[in-house]
Design a protein around this motif. Structure first.
Motif, PDB file in Angstrom:
ATOM      1  N   UNK A  91       0.743  -1.227  -0.134  1.00 31.56           N
ATOM      2  CA  UNK A  91      -0.020   0.092  -0.054  1.00 31.56           C
ATOM      3  C   UNK A  91       0.684   1.461  -0.130  1.00 31.56           C
ATOM      4  N   UNK A  92       2.065   1.232  -0.319  1.00 33.50           N
ATOM      5  CA  UNK A  92       2.927   2.257   0.135  1.00 33.50           C
ATOM      6  C   UNK A  92       2.755   3.333  -0.847  1.00 33.50           C
ATOM      7  N   UNK A  93       2.716   4.539  -0.038  1.00 35.98           N
ATOM      8  CA  UNK A  93       2.579   5.741  -0.961  1.00 35.98           C
ATOM      9  C   UNK A  93       3.580   6.055  -1.787  1.00 35.98           C
ATOM     10  N   UNK A  94       3.896   5.743  -2.984  1.00 38.68           N
ATOM     11  CA  UNK A  94       4.991   5.877  -3.946  1.00 38.68           C
ATOM     12  C   UNK A  94       5.453   7.029  -3.951  1.00 38.68           C
ATOM     13  N   UNK A  95       4.765   8.111  -3.898  1.00 34.55           N
ATOM     14  CA  UNK A  95       5.618   9.536  -3.785  1.00 34.55           C
ATOM     15  C   UNK A  95       5.885  10.020  -2.430  1.00 34.55           C
ATOM     16  N   UNK A  96       5.629   9.206  -1.666  1.00 33.70           N
ATOM     17  CA  UNK A  96       5.942   9.709  -0.038  1.00 33.70           C
ATOM     18  C   UNK A  96       5.664  11.034   0.412  1.00 33.70           C
ATOM     19  N   UNK A  97       4.032  11.201   0.277  1.00 36.66           N
ATOM     20  CA  UNK A  97       3.701  12.681   0.829  1.00 36.66           C
ATOM     21  C   UNK A  97       3.035  12.285   2.079  1.00 36.66           C
ATOM     22  N   UNK A  98       2.999  10.818   2.651  1.00 35.96           N
ATOM     23  CA  UNK A  98       2.314  10.640   3.804  1.00 35.96           C
ATOM     24  C   UNK A  98       3.349  10.094   4.721  1.00 35.96           C
ATOM     25  N   UNK A  99       3.819  10.843   5.821  1.00 30.21           N
ATOM     26  CA  UNK A  99       4.809  10.216   6.917  1.00 30.21           C
ATOM     27  C   UNK A  99       4.253   9.668   8.053  1.00 30.21           C
ATOM     28  N   UNK A 100       4.929   8.553   8.321  1.00 27.49           N
ATOM     29  CA  UNK A 100       4.232   7.717   9.634  1.00 27.49           C
ATOM     30  C   UNK A 100       5.088   8.130  10.732  1.00 27.49           C
ATOM     31  N   UNK A 134       0.791  15.081   4.807  1.00 20.53           N
ATOM     32  CA  UNK A 134       0.121  14.409   5.766  1.00 20.53           C
ATOM     33  C   UNK A 134       1.081  13.531   6.795  1.00 20.53           C
ATOM     34  N   UNK A 135       0.680  13.394   8.203  1.00 23.66           N
ATOM     35  CA  UNK A 135       1.202  12.673   8.977  1.00 23.66           C
ATOM     36  C   UNK A 135       0.268  11.642   9.401  1.00 23.66           C
ATOM     37  N   UNK A 136       0.624  10.358   9.864  1.00 22.25           N
ATOM     38  CA  UNK A 136      -0.144   9.385  10.076  1.00 22.25           C
ATOM     39  C   UNK A 136       0.415   8.539  11.384  1.00 22.25           C
ATOM     40  N   UNK A 137      -0.310   7.763  12.150  1.00 24.85           N
ATOM     41  CA  UNK A 137       0.301   6.817  13.066  1.00 24.85           C
ATOM     42  C   UNK A 137      -0.694   5.916  13.080  1.00 24.85           C
ATOM     43  N   UNK A 138      -0.389   4.601  13.529  1.00 19.67           N
ATOM     44  CA  UNK A 138      -1.160   3.332  13.748  1.00 19.67           C
ATOM     45  C   UNK A 138      -0.765   2.888  15.239  1.00 19.67           C
ATOM     46  N   UNK A 150      -1.674  10.614  19.460  1.00 20.67           N
ATOM     47  CA  UNK A 150      -1.976  11.298  18.247  1.00 20.67           C
ATOM     48  C   UNK A 150      -2.855  12.184  18.045  1.00 20.67           C
ATOM     49  N   UNK A 151      -3.745  12.116  19.161  1.00 16.34           N
ATOM     50  CA  UNK A 151      -4.892  12.933  19.213  1.00 16.34           C
ATOM     51  C   UNK A 151      -4.343  14.594  19.783  1.00 16.34           C
ATOM     52  N   UNK A 172      -5.167  -2.811  13.831  1.00 17.48           N
ATOM     53  CA  UNK A 172      -4.877  -1.477  14.163  1.00 17.48           C
ATOM     54  C   UNK A 172      -5.733  -0.361  13.855  1.00 17.48           C
ATOM     55  N   UNK A 173      -5.380   0.699  14.445  1.00 14.55           N
ATOM     56  CA  UNK A 173      -6.312   1.925  14.117  1.00 14.55           C
ATOM     57  C   UNK A 173      -5.310   2.775  13.719  1.00 14.55           C
ATOM     58  N   UNK A 174      -5.731   3.576  12.672  1.00 17.97           N
ATOM     59  CA  UNK A 174      -5.316   4.360  11.884  1.00 17.97           C
ATOM     60  C   UNK A 174      -5.692   5.952  12.154  1.00 17.97           C
TER      61      UNK A 174
END
Length: 179
Positions: A91-100, A134-138, A150-151, A172-174
């Motif tokens: 599912x990788x974001x191939x352009x890497x706009x979203x960092x975990x 974007x930034x994301x976490x699981x 996260x919140x 997981x929760x995303x």
């Protein structure tokens, strides 16, 4: 990228930090939501953790693990992870706009706001780079401490799902936030 904050110092983790990484993983409470509480062996650090970290580490882009120390005492208390979301799966974001973002901290530092302060210091640096949107976490949904971080970072719940990873899939929760 060089994060900074009021109470904490940051440095980019390399294989030279293996002893700190190993010691952090010896507390079953720290490992509870990662692998059920099993301490990591030094062999696992060398054969799994370090090679995996090397695949995404890129200091110029800010990708990697950032060591967190208390300024006043110099004590190592944990780390913050920054890497492209879904880096290790299809599912990788191939352009890497979203960092975990991810974090692991010593139990002695819990409840003092260090994880939020450290993660926020990294988010401030990431937000300066226009290529990231974007930034994301699981986390496991039972991990209320991480969800609280996260919140506090302004992330909101997106979905509950099966997170795919070569080391094992986890329910997981995303959470995510637009920068």
């Amino acid at each position: 990228m060089q994060p900074s904050s009021l109470r904490l110092n940051y440095s980019f983790i390399t294989e030279k930090d293996i002893d700190d990484l190993y010691q952090l993983d010896q507390d079953p409470a720290v490992m509870k939501y990662l692998n059920g509480g099993k301490p990591t062996t030094m062999e696992e650090k060398h054969t799994v953790f370090l090679p995996r970290m090397a695949k995404y580490a890129n200091k110029e882009k800010g990708w990697g693990l950032w060591k967190v120390n208390i300024k006043e005492s110099g004590e190592f208390i944990g780390w913050i992870l920054v890497r492209p979301m879904h880096f290790f799966n299809d599912e990788a974001d191939t352009e890497w706009h979203n960092l975990e973002l991810g974090w692991r901290f010593k139990q002695s530092s819990w409840g003092k706001g260090y994880a939020t302060e450290a993660a926020n210091a990294l988010v401030e640096q990431i937000a300066l780079m226009p290529e990231y949107t974007h930034i994301s976490a699981i986390a496991l949904k039972e991990n209320v401490g991480s969800i609280g971080v996260m919140e506090k970072l302004g992330m909101t719940f997106v979905k509950e799902y099966m997170h795919n990873d070569p080391l094992g899939d986890i329910p997981a929760v995303y959470y995510e936030r637009r920068l």
